[in-house]
Design an enzyme around this catalytic site. Structure first.
Site, PDB file in Angstrom:
ATOM      1  N   GLU A   1       1.952   5.802  -6.786  1.00 18.29           N
ATOM      2  CA  GLU A   1       3.036   5.085  -6.113  1.00 18.29           C
ATOM      3  C   GLU A   1       3.666   4.105  -7.092  1.00 18.29           C
ATOM      4  OE1 GLU A   1       1.664   2.980  -2.668  1.00 18.29           O
ATOM      5  OE2 GLU A   1       1.644   4.773  -1.407  1.00 18.29           O
TER       6      GLU A   1
ATOM      7  N   HIS B   1      -9.211  -8.522  -1.901  1.00 16.96           N
ATOM      8  CA  HIS B   1      -9.044  -7.667  -0.714  1.00 16.96           C
ATOM      9  C   HIS B   1      -9.832  -8.148   0.486  1.00 16.96           C
ATOM     10  CE1 HIS B   1      -6.675  -5.076  -3.173  1.00 16.96           C
ATOM     11  NE2 HIS B   1      -7.668  -4.929  -4.034  1.00 16.96           N
TER      12      HIS B   1
ATOM     13  N   ARG C   1      -8.753   0.772  14.564  1.00 12.94           N
ATOM     14  CA  ARG C   1      -9.797  -0.021  15.223  1.00 12.94           C
ATOM     15  C   ARG C   1      -9.206  -1.357  15.664  1.00 12.94           C
ATOM     16  NH1 ARG C   1     -10.241  -0.898   9.642  1.00 12.94           N
ATOM     17  NH2 ARG C   1      -9.726  -3.057   9.180  1.00 12.94           N
TER      18      ARG C   1
HETATM   19  C1  MV4 Z   1      -0.050  -1.551  -3.022  1.00 14.16           C
HETATM   20  C2  MV4 Z   1       0.279  -2.708  -3.767  1.00 14.16           C
HETATM   21  C3  MV4 Z   1       1.385  -2.656  -4.566  1.00 14.16           C
HETATM   22  N1  MV4 Z   1       2.114  -1.526  -4.637  1.00 14.16           N
HETATM   23  N2  MV4 Z   1       0.710  -0.451  -3.120  1.00 14.16           N
HETATM   24  C4  MV4 Z   1      -4.174  -3.183  -1.294  1.00 14.16           C
HETATM   25  C5  MV4 Z   1      -4.883  -2.790  -0.072  1.00 14.16           C
HETATM   26  C6  MV4 Z   1      -4.356  -1.482   0.317  1.00 14.16           C
HETATM   27  N3  MV4 Z   1      -4.210  -1.406   1.732  1.00 14.16           N
HETATM   28  C7  MV4 Z   1      -3.058  -1.361  -0.384  1.00 14.16           C
HETATM   29  N4  MV4 Z   1      -2.985  -2.432  -1.315  1.00 14.16           N
HETATM   30  C8  MV4 Z   1      -1.911  -2.588  -2.124  1.00 14.16           C
HETATM   31  N5  MV4 Z   1      -1.110  -1.506  -2.227  1.00 14.16           N
HETATM   32  C9  MV4 Z   1       1.771  -0.455  -3.938  1.00 14.16           C
HETATM   33  N6  MV4 Z   1       2.512   0.664  -4.045  1.00 14.16           N
HETATM   34  C10 MV4 Z   1      -0.523  -3.823  -3.655  1.00 14.16           C
HETATM   35  C11 MV4 Z   1      -1.636  -3.775  -2.838  1.00 14.16           C
HETATM   36  C12 MV4 Z   1      -2.421  -4.968  -2.819  1.00 14.16           C
HETATM   37  C13 MV4 Z   1      -2.527  -5.757  -1.690  1.00 14.16           C
HETATM   38  C14 MV4 Z   1      -1.921  -5.397  -0.501  1.00 14.16           C
HETATM   39  C15 MV4 Z   1      -2.037  -6.179   0.608  1.00 14.16           C
HETATM   40  C16 MV4 Z   1      -2.752  -7.357   0.537  1.00 14.16           C
HETATM   41  C17 MV4 Z   1      -3.365  -7.736  -0.605  1.00 14.16           C
HETATM   42  C18 MV4 Z   1      -3.272  -6.946  -1.737  1.00 14.16           C
HETATM   43  C19 MV4 Z   1      -3.886  -7.353  -2.896  1.00 14.16           C
HETATM   44  C20 MV4 Z   1      -3.781  -6.567  -4.000  1.00 14.16           C
HETATM   45  C21 MV4 Z   1      -3.052  -5.384  -3.967  1.00 14.16           C
END
Ligand code: MV4
Length: 491
Positions: free
Chosen positions: A199, A234, A291
């Protein structure tokens, strides 16, 4: 539905039991040897011992949990969060045993448990997604081609991952082959599935999730958003509803998108659709959690809806008793997770006995917990002690109530993340609403917390000094003055 077995422990087991009791439904607790004296066991009408302390020998043993339900005549199982809550096999086993699983269909759990399957399921629903590919990728040449198209930095994600597990940021073409290889072998080792996809990396996102609720009659509504951008590795630390930055228009668009995601996987019950919000307030679907979530109380407070009650009603086959138009956001709610961890020592687990454990009370303060004074914090399970939740007429009031509630939360014997929660709530970036998922990394260090402690000690000393001086003055005045006023002050 006359009796529910709660296949969980701690605060969420008690949380579910409270609503069951309110609805006149009997409750069955399950417990491990480490939890013999735990509050959730005493809270229930009956309790069944599952096995030894490790989860793999107790709370995670599907056959034992199903057998406990059969033995006690429970007609439903509520899985809480974690443990077996997103296990499609367990949901199937319950149904096969004639027991209602309070949650979505196994098929919905399966689809959303796999990120690529989830993308495929929502494909025809016109849901905004981060630019990227929707298939597992192993070929380096193809990965290079796609990465160039998307533009660096890109993010490699494991399809079977979730909650941040198995993610890798790649800054340039040179790093790509090595990172791909690592991501694949890590995914294989962690999830038994080496599927990864690519992505575009969203650099400074906010984490916004929409609470949805669906019945078995085809009605799906959303209960607005929660913002969970304050995370550490996280692990969510502070959550709130509503978000400080959503406009009514974006809220409605995200709500509609979330309902479509629920529709795409034939969802039933309470679920959460996660989105990223970028700096230009574009939102992208990430994943769906099938959930009840830890942070569900903030949604309950701003909508006045008991989500566990709704889960139970939906599981009984009832129609939702309200429509989207009936729902309005009222006030602002904040949740601080209290972990048994030391924020001064890199959040190392803090084990020991809760020699003092006094929770704050008062209007606008809710504590969901599963501990009491004198208890040991078991090392076997999640380190979350409790959830401290405040509710005010607006965001500023909810924050102010939270700071006060943290001050009035008295825990001794172990370290907790309460001071860290206060640090967040008092930080300008948080109070102004100008923050993203990098908040903790950007602003927190143990020094800052030490500084906060030092300031508190100085204030305490000054208050002490002031009281002493006032007292001295009064004593002096009282010596040469007989008025009632000064006498009262010498008492
Ligand atoms: C991402 C992102 C940046 N770009 N996807 C982290 C948990 C998972 N559910 C998806 N996550 C992320 N996906 C793209 N394309 C950054 C994160 C992410 C993040 C997302 C939500 C809350 C905290 C986070 C901490 C680090 C990275």
């Amino acid at each position: 539905m006359k009796k529910i077995l709660i296949a969980n422990r701690g605060e969420i087991a008690i949380r579910v039991m409270k609503t069951a009791q309110k609805m006149g439904i009997k409750t069955v607790a399950v417990y491990s040897e480490a939890d013999r004296g735990a509050p959730h066991v005493r809270f229930a009408d009956e309790a069944v011992l599952l096995g030894p302390a490790p989860s793999a020998e107790s709370y995670l043993v599907m056959e034992k949990v199903i057998q406990a339900a059969k033995d006690t005549g429970a007609d439903a199982i509520h899985p809480g969060y974690g443990f077996l809550s997103e296990n499609a096999v367990f949901a199937k086993m319950a149904t096969a045993a004639g027991i209602t699983f309070i949650g979505p269909k196994p098929q919905s759990i399966e689809v959303m448990g796999n990120k690529l399957a989830a993308k495929e399921a929502v494909n025809s629903y016109n849901i905004p997604m981060v630019p990227g590919i929707e298939e597992a990728i192993t070929d380096i040449k193809l990965a290079e081609k796609i990465s160039k198209e998307i533009g660096f930095p890109i993010l490699i994600k494991a399809s079977a991952g979730g909650g941040g597990k198995g993610m890798r940021v790649v800054e340039n073409l040179q790093e790509l082959p090595e990172q791909m290889e690592r991501a694949i072998s890590e995914a294989k080792a962690a999830f038994g599935d080496g599927s990864v996809f690519i992505e575009k990396y969203v650099g400074s996102p906010r984490h916004i999730e929409i609470q949805v609720l669906a019945d078995t009659h085809g009605n799906i509504i959303h209960l607005f958003e929660r913002e969970c951008s304050i995370q550490r590795r996280h692990q969510k630390v502070v959550e709130e509803a509503p978000s400080a930055v959503l406009t009514p228009e974006i809220r409605e668009a995200m709500g509609d998108a979330a309902i479509k995601v629920a529709k795409a996987c034939d969802y039933v019950g309470a679920g959460t659709v996660e989105f990223l919000l970028d700096e230009n307030k574009n939102f992208y679907f990430l994943e769906m959690n099938t959930r009840l979530q830890v942070e569900h109380p903030v949604s309950e407070l701003i909508t006045g809806i008991d989500l566990v009650e709704q889960q139970i009603k939906v599981a009984r086959g009832e129609k939702l008793a309200f429509t989207q138009e009936d729902l309005k956001i009222k006030g602002h709610a904040l949740e601080v997770r209290v972990y048994a961890e030391d924020p001064l020592a890199n959040f190392a687990p803090s084990i020991g006995t809760l020699t003092t454990y006094k929770t704050p009370t008062g209007e606008g303060v809710r504590v969901d917990d599963g501990f009491e004074e004198g208890m040991d914090v078991p090392i076997y399970y999640d380190p979350m002690l409790s959830k401290l939740i405040t509710y005010g007429k607006d965001r500023a009031e909810a924050i102010q109530l939270m700071v006060k509630a943290i001050d009035n939360y008295n825990v001794k014997g172990i370290s907790t993340t309460l001071p860290f929660g206060k640090f967040v709530c008092e930080h300008e970036a948080f109070t102004s609403g100008n923050f993203n998922t990098h908040f903790v990394k950007s602003y927190y260090s143990p020094d800052k917390l030490e500084q906060q402690f030092q300031e508190e000690r100085e204030i305490a000393a000054l208050i002490g000094l002031q009281l002493y001086l006032e007292n001295q003055k009064t004593v002096k005045t009282a010596k040469n003055n007989n008025s009632n006023w000064s006498k009262r002050n010498t008492l």
